[in-house]
Design a protein around this motif. Structure first.
Motif, PDB file in Angstrom:
ATOM      1  N   GLY A 187       0.853  -1.189   0.000  1.00  0.00           N
ATOM      2  CA  GLY A 187       0.000   0.000   0.000  1.00  0.00           C
ATOM      3  C   GLY A 187       0.882   1.228   0.000  1.00  0.00           C
ATOM      4  N   PRO A 188       0.294   2.394   0.242  1.00  0.00           N
ATOM      5  CA  PRO A 188       1.074   3.635   0.179  1.00  0.00           C
ATOM      6  C   PRO A 188       2.323   3.642   1.067  1.00  0.00           C
ATOM      7  N   LYS A 189       2.269   2.952   2.214  1.00  0.00           N
ATOM      8  CA  LYS A 189       3.438   2.967   3.119  1.00  0.00           C
ATOM      9  C   LYS A 189       4.531   2.007   2.692  1.00  0.00           C
ATOM     10  N   THR A 190       4.213   1.050   1.847  1.00  0.00           N
ATOM     11  CA  THR A 190       5.198   0.007   1.525  1.00  0.00           C
ATOM     12  C   THR A 190       5.540  -0.069   0.040  1.00  0.00           C
ATOM     13  N   ILE A 191       4.870   0.739  -0.763  1.00  0.00           N
ATOM     14  CA  ILE A 191       5.093   0.640  -2.209  1.00  0.00           C
ATOM     15  C   ILE A 191       6.499   1.103  -2.607  1.00  0.00           C
ATOM     16  N   ASP A 192       7.040   2.104  -1.901  1.00  0.00           N
ATOM     17  CA  ASP A 192       8.339   2.656  -2.334  1.00  0.00           C
ATOM     18  C   ASP A 192       9.426   1.598  -2.391  1.00  0.00           C
ATOM     19  N   LEU A 241      -1.599   6.336  -6.900  1.00  0.00           N
ATOM     20  CA  LEU A 241      -0.296   6.476  -6.228  1.00  0.00           C
ATOM     21  C   LEU A 241       0.573   5.243  -6.457  1.00  0.00           C
ATOM     22  N   LEU A 242      -0.024   4.066  -6.319  1.00  0.00           N
ATOM     23  CA  LEU A 242       0.746   2.826  -6.518  1.00  0.00           C
ATOM     24  C   LEU A 242       1.286   2.783  -7.955  1.00  0.00           C
ATOM     25  N   LYS A 243       0.416   3.118  -8.906  1.00  0.00           N
ATOM     26  CA  LYS A 243       0.832   3.087 -10.317  1.00  0.00           C
ATOM     27  C   LYS A 243       1.938   4.103 -10.589  1.00  0.00           C
ATOM     28  N   VAL A 249       5.340   3.098  -9.160  1.00  0.00           N
ATOM     29  CA  VAL A 249       5.989   2.056  -9.979  1.00  0.00           C
ATOM     30  C   VAL A 249       6.516   2.654 -11.282  1.00  0.00           C
ATOM     31  N   ASP A 250       5.721   3.507 -11.905  1.00  0.00           N
ATOM     32  CA  ASP A 250       6.156   4.101 -13.181  1.00  0.00           C
ATOM     33  C   ASP A 250       7.449   4.904 -13.002  1.00  0.00           C
ATOM     34  N   VAL A 251       7.507   5.698 -11.930  1.00  0.00           N
ATOM     35  CA  VAL A 251       8.703   6.529 -11.693  1.00  0.00           C
ATOM     36  C   VAL A 251       9.915   5.629 -11.433  1.00  0.00           C
ATOM     37  N   ALA A 252       9.727   4.616 -10.609  1.00  0.00           N
ATOM     38  CA  ALA A 252      10.849   3.715 -10.280  1.00  0.00           C
ATOM     39  C   ALA A 252      11.312   2.951 -11.516  1.00  0.00           C
ATOM     40  N   GLN A 253      10.357   2.501 -12.326  1.00  0.00           N
ATOM     41  CA  GLN A 253      10.728   1.768 -13.551  1.00  0.00           C
ATOM     42  C   GLN A 253      11.509   2.667 -14.506  1.00  0.00           C
ATOM     43  N   ALA A 254      11.101   3.930 -14.589  1.00  0.00           N
ATOM     44  CA  ALA A 254      11.822   4.867 -15.468  1.00  0.00           C
ATOM     45  C   ALA A 254      13.252   5.060 -14.969  1.00  0.00           C
ATOM     46  N   LYS A 255      13.414   5.165 -13.644  1.00  0.00           N
ATOM     47  CA  LYS A 255      14.767   5.326 -13.065  1.00  0.00           C
ATOM     48  C   LYS A 255      15.613   4.098 -13.357  1.00  0.00           C
ATOM     49  N   ILE A 256      15.034   2.925 -13.177  1.00  0.00           N
ATOM     50  CA  ILE A 256      15.764   1.672 -13.415  1.00  0.00           C
ATOM     51  C   ILE A 256      16.167   1.582 -14.885  1.00  0.00           C
ATOM     52  N   ALA A 257      15.245   1.947 -15.776  1.00  0.00           N
ATOM     53  CA  ALA A 257      15.548   1.896 -17.224  1.00  0.00           C
ATOM     54  C   ALA A 257      16.660   2.884 -17.560  1.00  0.00           C
ATOM     55  N   ALA A 258      16.623   4.073 -16.948  1.00  0.00           N
ATOM     56  CA  ALA A 258      17.656   5.084 -17.225  1.00  0.00           C
ATOM     57  C   ALA A 258      19.032   4.589 -16.784  1.00  0.00           C
ATOM     58  N   SER A 302       9.995  -4.091  -8.601  1.00  0.00           N
ATOM     59  CA  SER A 302       8.711  -4.731  -8.881  1.00  0.00           C
ATOM     60  C   SER A 302       7.871  -3.848  -9.809  1.00  0.00           C
ATOM     61  N   ASN A 303       7.272  -4.453 -10.815  1.00  0.00           N
ATOM     62  CA  ASN A 303       6.442  -3.671 -11.746  1.00  0.00           C
ATOM     63  C   ASN A 303       5.000  -4.160 -11.805  1.00  0.00           C
ATOM     64  N   VAL A 304       4.653  -5.158 -11.014  1.00  0.00           N
ATOM     65  CA  VAL A 304       3.267  -5.629 -10.926  1.00  0.00           C
ATOM     66  C   VAL A 304       2.917  -5.692  -9.437  1.00  0.00           C
ATOM     67  N   ILE A 305       1.826  -5.021  -9.084  1.00  0.00           N
ATOM     68  CA  ILE A 305       1.486  -4.872  -7.659  1.00  0.00           C
ATOM     69  C   ILE A 305       0.120  -5.485  -7.389  1.00  0.00           C
ATOM     70  N   VAL A 306       0.058  -6.301  -6.344  1.00  0.00           N
ATOM     71  CA  VAL A 306      -1.250  -6.744  -5.831  1.00  0.00           C
ATOM     72  C   VAL A 306      -1.500  -5.983  -4.532  1.00  0.00           C
TER      73      VAL A 306
END
Ligand code: 5RP
Length: 160
Positions: free
Chosen positions: A110-115, A143-145, A148-157, A122-126
């Motif tokens: 959830g919001p407290k643990t997604i970061d 927020l969850l989406k 993940v999008d921001v983190a995935q962009a950082k990882i890709a960069a 992780s790019n798929v969240i339950v």
């Protein structure tokens, strides 16, 4: 599928219109034929590991055959449990080995643990409780989406 003998239910789920069949690695000693069967039935194959199973149990061969790897961040059984942060390094280890694979987390997210989940790759969240108990579920989903999008962009960069 939190079941023993996961091979028994592949056809039923396919016949019911399933598009993804995810089973626990702990429930079988022979995962590759199950993955093949899932693919033969035109579904994506997911392989889940429980909190006490190391990520190294997901061998390169298994991961390459599967479409998605699921790191459980609670003990399977019910929603509403506390997120087990000790499982997060398994996400990072799998992401490092499999940069292009879907890697899912499930349990207490959830919001407290997604970061930490997103930063680990992780790019798929339950998420259950965090959404269903929220006053504004759509905001939690957004927020969850976005996390993940921001983190995935950082990882890709970093990989570029
Ligand atoms: O089924 C589960 C465990 O067996 C899931 O963890 C659950 O559905 C997700 O819910 P929550 O976000 O409340 O942990």
């Amino acid at each position: 599928m939190m079941v023993s003998q996961p091979e028994k239910w592949v056809d039923d789920i396919a016949d019911a219109g399933g598009s993804l069949y995810c089973f626990h690695l702990e429930a079988t000693s022979d995962p590759l034929p199950i993955i093949d069967h899932i693919h033969e039935r035109k579904m994506k194959a997911g392989v889940a590991i429980s909190p006490d199973t190391p990520s190294t149990a997901v061998t390169d061969e298994i991961a390459e055959a599967a479409d998605m790897l699921l790191v459980m961040t609670v003990y399977p059984g019910r929603g509403g449990q506390k997120f087990l942060e000790r499982c997060v390094p398994k996400v990072a280890e799998l992401r490092a080995r499999f940069p292009d694979k879907d890697i899912e987390v499930d349990g207490g997210v959830g919001p407290k643990t997604i970061d930490v989940c997103a930063d680990a790759g992780s790019n798929v969240i339950v998420a259950g409780t965090a959404i269903f108990n929220a006053e504004e579920p759509e905001k939690v989903i957004a927020l969850l989406k976005s996390t993940v999008d921001v983190a995935q962009a950082k990882i890709a960069a970093k990989r570029a």
